[in-house]
Write an enzyme that holds these catalytic residues in place. Sequence first.
Site, PDB file in Angstrom:
ATOM      1  N   SER A 125       0.810  -1.226   0.000  1.00  0.00           N
ATOM      2  CA  SER A 125       0.000   0.000   0.000  1.00  0.00           C
ATOM      3  C   SER A 125       0.838   1.268   0.000  1.00  0.00           C
ATOM      4  O   SER A 125       1.901   1.337   0.629  1.00  0.00           O
ATOM      5  CB  SER A 125      -0.880  -0.007   1.254  1.00  0.00           C
ATOM      6  OG  SER A 125      -1.433   1.267   1.487  1.00  0.00           O
ATOM      7  N   GLU A 127       0.145   3.624   1.738  1.00  0.00           N
ATOM      8  CA  GLU A 127       0.215   4.045   3.146  1.00  0.00           C
ATOM      9  C   GLU A 127       1.622   3.859   3.705  1.00  0.00           C
ATOM     10  O   GLU A 127       1.987   4.481   4.702  1.00  0.00           O
ATOM     11  CB  GLU A 127      -0.766   3.214   3.984  1.00  0.00           C
ATOM     12  CG  GLU A 127      -2.150   3.788   4.086  1.00  0.00           C
ATOM     13  CD  GLU A 127      -2.237   5.051   4.921  1.00  0.00           C
ATOM     14  OE1 GLU A 127      -1.776   5.042   6.072  1.00  0.00           O
ATOM     15  OE2 GLU A 127      -2.763   6.058   4.419  1.00  0.00           O
ATOM     16  N   TYR A 149      -1.519   0.353  10.588  1.00  0.00           N
ATOM     17  CA  TYR A 149      -1.790  -0.319   9.310  1.00  0.00           C
ATOM     18  C   TYR A 149      -0.592  -0.157   8.370  1.00  0.00           C
ATOM     19  O   TYR A 149      -0.125  -1.132   7.763  1.00  0.00           O
ATOM     20  CB  TYR A 149      -3.052   0.274   8.672  1.00  0.00           C
ATOM     21  CG  TYR A 149      -3.269  -0.150   7.233  1.00  0.00           C
ATOM     22  CD1 TYR A 149      -3.876  -1.368   6.918  1.00  0.00           C
ATOM     23  CD2 TYR A 149      -2.867   0.677   6.175  1.00  0.00           C
ATOM     24  CE1 TYR A 149      -4.067  -1.748   5.592  1.00  0.00           C
ATOM     25  CE2 TYR A 149      -3.063   0.298   4.854  1.00  0.00           C
ATOM     26  CZ  TYR A 149      -3.658  -0.912   4.570  1.00  0.00           C
ATOM     27  OH  TYR A 149      -3.836  -1.296   3.257  1.00  0.00           O
TER      28      TYR A 149
HETATM   29  P1  NAP Z   1     -11.345  -4.951   1.804  1.00  0.00           P
HETATM   30  O1  NAP Z   1     -12.519  -4.614   0.941  1.00  0.00           O
HETATM   31  O2  NAP Z   1     -11.307  -4.454   3.208  1.00  0.00           O
HETATM   32  O3  NAP Z   1     -11.228  -6.560   1.833  1.00  0.00           O
HETATM   33  C1  NAP Z   1     -10.409  -7.200   2.753  1.00  0.00           C
HETATM   34  C2  NAP Z   1     -10.603  -8.708   2.610  1.00  0.00           C
HETATM   35  O4  NAP Z   1      -9.751  -9.374   3.550  1.00  0.00           O
HETATM   36  C3  NAP Z   1     -12.038  -9.196   2.904  1.00  0.00           C
HETATM   37  O5  NAP Z   1     -12.354 -10.205   1.983  1.00  0.00           O
HETATM   38  C4  NAP Z   1     -11.898  -9.794   4.304  1.00  0.00           C
HETATM   39  O6  NAP Z   1     -12.831 -10.802   4.586  1.00  0.00           O
HETATM   40  C5  NAP Z   1     -10.512 -10.398   4.211  1.00  0.00           C
HETATM   41  N1  NAP Z   1      -9.917 -10.716   5.511  1.00  0.00           N
HETATM   42  C6  NAP Z   1      -9.717  -9.861   6.550  1.00  0.00           C
HETATM   43  N2  NAP Z   1      -9.111 -10.505   7.565  1.00  0.00           N
HETATM   44  C7  NAP Z   1      -8.905 -11.778   7.158  1.00  0.00           C
HETATM   45  C8  NAP Z   1      -8.331 -12.926   7.759  1.00  0.00           C
HETATM   46  N3  NAP Z   1      -7.844 -12.910   9.001  1.00  0.00           N
HETATM   47  N4  NAP Z   1      -8.259 -14.079   7.037  1.00  0.00           N
HETATM   48  C9  NAP Z   1      -8.780 -14.125   5.785  1.00  0.00           C
HETATM   49  N5  NAP Z   1      -9.361 -13.073   5.177  1.00  0.00           N
HETATM   50  C10 NAP Z   1      -9.420 -11.917   5.851  1.00  0.00           C
HETATM   51  O7  NAP Z   1      -9.994  -4.475   1.117  1.00  0.00           O
HETATM   52  P2  NAP Z   1      -9.710  -4.042  -0.424  1.00  0.00           P
HETATM   53  O8  NAP Z   1      -9.967  -2.592  -0.563  1.00  0.00           O
HETATM   54  O9  NAP Z   1     -10.342  -5.021  -1.322  1.00  0.00           O
HETATM   55  O10 NAP Z   1      -8.126  -4.208  -0.473  1.00  0.00           O
HETATM   56  C11 NAP Z   1      -7.526  -5.454  -0.803  1.00  0.00           C
HETATM   57  C12 NAP Z   1      -6.096  -5.476  -0.286  1.00  0.00           C
HETATM   58  O11 NAP Z   1      -5.356  -4.405  -0.873  1.00  0.00           O
HETATM   59  C13 NAP Z   1      -5.965  -5.268   1.218  1.00  0.00           C
HETATM   60  O12 NAP Z   1      -4.853  -6.023   1.644  1.00  0.00           O
HETATM   61  C14 NAP Z   1      -5.668  -3.787   1.367  1.00  0.00           C
HETATM   62  O13 NAP Z   1      -4.973  -3.539   2.576  1.00  0.00           O
HETATM   63  C15 NAP Z   1      -4.809  -3.568   0.140  1.00  0.00           C
HETATM   64  N6  NAP Z   1      -4.803  -2.225  -0.424  1.00  0.00           N
HETATM   65  C16 NAP Z   1      -5.994  -1.636  -0.744  1.00  0.00           C
HETATM   66  C17 NAP Z   1      -5.987  -0.393  -1.339  1.00  0.00           C
HETATM   67  C18 NAP Z   1      -7.283   0.290  -1.715  1.00  0.00           C
HETATM   68  O14 NAP Z   1      -7.248   1.501  -1.976  1.00  0.00           O
HETATM   69  N7  NAP Z   1      -8.394  -0.426  -1.791  1.00  0.00           N
HETATM   70  C19 NAP Z   1      -4.763   0.250  -1.620  1.00  0.00           C
HETATM   71  C20 NAP Z   1      -3.577  -0.405  -1.304  1.00  0.00           C
HETATM   72  C21 NAP Z   1      -3.608  -1.654  -0.725  1.00  0.00           C
HETATM   73  P3  NAP Z   1     -14.289 -10.459   5.220  1.00  0.00           P
HETATM   74  O15 NAP Z   1     -15.164 -10.128   4.042  1.00  0.00           O
HETATM   75  O16 NAP Z   1     -14.635 -11.733   5.898  1.00  0.00           O
HETATM   76  O17 NAP Z   1     -14.121  -9.299   6.145  1.00  0.00           O
HETATM   77  O1  G4F Z   2     -10.716   6.548   2.643  1.00  0.00           O
HETATM   78  P1  G4F Z   2      -9.713   6.468   3.726  1.00  0.00           P
HETATM   79  O2  G4F Z   2     -10.145   5.848   5.000  1.00  0.00           O
HETATM   80  O3  G4F Z   2      -8.458   5.741   3.080  1.00  0.00           O
HETATM   81  P2  G4F Z   2      -6.893   5.680   3.478  1.00  0.00           P
HETATM   82  O4  G4F Z   2      -6.691   5.970   4.908  1.00  0.00           O
HETATM   83  O5  G4F Z   2      -6.162   6.523   2.495  1.00  0.00           O
HETATM   84  O6  G4F Z   2      -6.581   4.130   3.251  1.00  0.00           O
HETATM   85  C1  G4F Z   2      -7.015   3.455   2.073  1.00  0.00           C
HETATM   86  O7  G4F Z   2      -6.026   3.570   1.071  1.00  0.00           O
HETATM   87  C2  G4F Z   2      -4.777   2.929   1.388  1.00  0.00           C
HETATM   88  C3  G4F Z   2      -3.833   3.184   0.213  1.00  0.00           C
HETATM   89  O8  G4F Z   2      -3.181   4.406   0.394  1.00  0.00           O
HETATM   90  C4  G4F Z   2      -5.031   1.456   1.596  1.00  0.00           C
HETATM   91  F1  G4F Z   2      -3.862   0.806   1.804  1.00  0.00           F
HETATM   92  C5  G4F Z   2      -5.990   1.261   2.760  1.00  0.00           C
HETATM   93  O9  G4F Z   2      -6.266  -0.136   2.921  1.00  0.00           O
HETATM   94  C6  G4F Z   2      -7.287   1.988   2.436  1.00  0.00           C
HETATM   95  O10 G4F Z   2      -7.902   1.338   1.352  1.00  0.00           O
HETATM   96  O11 G4F Z   2      -9.171   7.948   4.071  1.00  0.00           O
HETATM   97  C7  G4F Z   2      -8.666   8.803   3.076  1.00  0.00           C
HETATM   98  C8  G4F Z   2      -8.434  10.188   3.672  1.00  0.00           C
HETATM   99  C9  G4F Z   2      -7.647  10.186   4.983  1.00  0.00           C
HETATM  100  O12 G4F Z   2      -6.684  11.196   4.933  1.00  0.00           O
HETATM  101  C10 G4F Z   2      -8.668  10.516   6.048  1.00  0.00           C
HETATM  102  O13 G4F Z   2      -8.156  11.229   7.169  1.00  0.00           O
HETATM  103  O14 G4F Z   2      -9.707  10.760   3.984  1.00  0.00           O
HETATM  104  C11 G4F Z   2      -9.605  11.407   5.237  1.00  0.00           C
HETATM  105  N1  G4F Z   2     -10.954  11.499   5.823  1.00  0.00           N
HETATM  106  C12 G4F Z   2     -11.580  12.657   6.123  1.00  0.00           C
HETATM  107  N2  G4F Z   2     -12.764  12.400   6.688  1.00  0.00           N
HETATM  108  C13 G4F Z   2     -11.743  10.479   6.172  1.00  0.00           C
HETATM  109  C14 G4F Z   2     -12.898  11.042   6.722  1.00  0.00           C
HETATM  110  N3  G4F Z   2     -11.600   9.149   6.052  1.00  0.00           N
HETATM  111  C15 G4F Z   2     -12.608   8.347   6.478  1.00  0.00           C
HETATM  112  N4  G4F Z   2     -12.488   7.012   6.318  1.00  0.00           N
HETATM  113  N5  G4F Z   2     -13.754   8.865   7.035  1.00  0.00           N
HETATM  114  C16 G4F Z   2     -13.950  10.212   7.182  1.00  0.00           C
HETATM  115  O15 G4F Z   2     -14.972  10.650   7.695  1.00  0.00           O
END
Ligand code: NAP
Ligand code: G4F
Length: 320
Positions: A125, A127, A149
């Site tokens: 990520s 992050e 995280y």
């Molecule tokens: P998500 O919607 O939160 O999905 C997370 C998945 O992980 C769900 O299927 C969840 O299952 C499963 N899970 C959680 N804990 C587990 C465990 N102990 N054993 C097995 N499965 C488990 O996340 P996403 O947005 O699709 O992201 C996918 C991956 O990319 C994650 O690793 C996230 O950290 C990473 N990532 C995401 C972004 C982004 O912007 N979306 C960016 C960078 C990296 P349940 O449905 O049972 O909860």
């Molecule tokens: O949507 P967010 O919660 O995503 P964040 O923290 O960027 O993390 C996501 O992206 C990562 C990749 O860079 C992934 F690895 C991670 O798993 C996840 O998918 O927050 C985005 C921004 C933050 O700066 C937060 O402080 O939005 C700001 N924010 C402002 N108000 C808020 C809110 N975020 C959330 N969730 N809720 C609010 O009310």
Amino acid sequence: MAKKRALITGITGQDGSYLAEYLLEQGYDVIGMIRRSSTVNFERIHHIQDKVTLVAGDLLDEVSMIHLLREHRPSEVYNLAAQSFVQTSFSQPVFTGEVTGLGVTRILDAVRVVDPGIRFYQASSSEMFGKVQAVPQTETTPFYPRSPYGVAKLYGHWITVNYRESYDMYACSGILFNHESPRRGLEFVTRKITNAVARIKLGKDKELRLGNLDAKRDWGYAKDYVRAMHLMLQQDTADDYVVSTGETYSVRRFCEIAFGHVGLNYQDYVVIDERFYRPAEVDLLVGDPAKAATKLGWKPEVSFEQLVTMMVDSDLQANK
Ligand code: NAP
Ligand code: G4F
């Protein structure tokens, strides 16, 4: 030729559901690892449930993964499972470390024990860049995570690199910047905004409470990003890649476009609420996707504005 077989952890999540669809389109057998829960949680995959094989396993339990790898023999493993919500990682830092950090070692080690020839993708990520040390961020930018995280993901990144170098495994770390979609969880800011816009427009809600509106993110479309995951595992050698759009926008700008799309002004509805601020913030993320473009031939197809309006339209439909 035998069908390729892929295991996806986190198949019930946003990315897992899009990746499963994409791999099915490419002719793969898709195995999805799901963890036990008291209620069924298949909203994102119910439309493909009869096309994939769902098997029980958990990132907290290495033995469960050794068993399912032995039984199903995938040639590719995509490790997408994680505790993925940054805010929760501050209140559950140890759990986040167990799943999002150590969980990577458990599945990598299961792969090494069962068949080190399996190709492995780790969902790293942006992050990890946290308090950014350079703009834009590339594969060589030093990391400085700002949340439990981010710290756990950094561990996952380095253990992936370590297994590649120690055991000659084909293991890639995809450093993905934020990617969103109508399937995004409701707690993430983009979907929280688009869902609220729809509810306000339809007269179901009156306000939207948010934290820091000035944070900037490089937001792309999840469906574009899963193509990059697949491409990483089709190369001659394993490597790490930044996947991003190269553009950055503030949460405030996201609000402006989302409310504007339905003819409303965000300033009339958004209320700042301290509860949504984080103990340490990531102020600015913007990635340089040049390596993914050159080496993988990958580029995003959906623009920021298209993404925002697609999500608002979908939430309008869903909330009717
Ligand atoms: P998500 O919607 O939160 O999905 C997370 C998945 O992980 C769900 O299927 C969840 O299952 C499963 N899970 C959680 N804990 C587990 C465990 N102990 N054993 C097995 N499965 C488990 O996340 P996403 O947005 O699709 O992201 C996918 C991956 O990319 C994650 O690793 C996230 O950290 C990473 N990532 C995401 C972004 C982004 O912007 N979306 C960016 C960078 C990296 P349940 O449905 O049972 O909860
Ligand atoms: O949507 P967010 O919660 O995503 P964040 O923290 O960027 O993390 C996501 O992206 C990562 C990749 O860079 C992934 F690895 C991670 O798993 C996840 O998918 O927050 C985005 C921004 C933050 O700066 C937060 O402080 O939005 C700001 N924010 C402002 N108000 C808020 C809110 N975020 C959330 N969730 N809720 C609010 O009310």
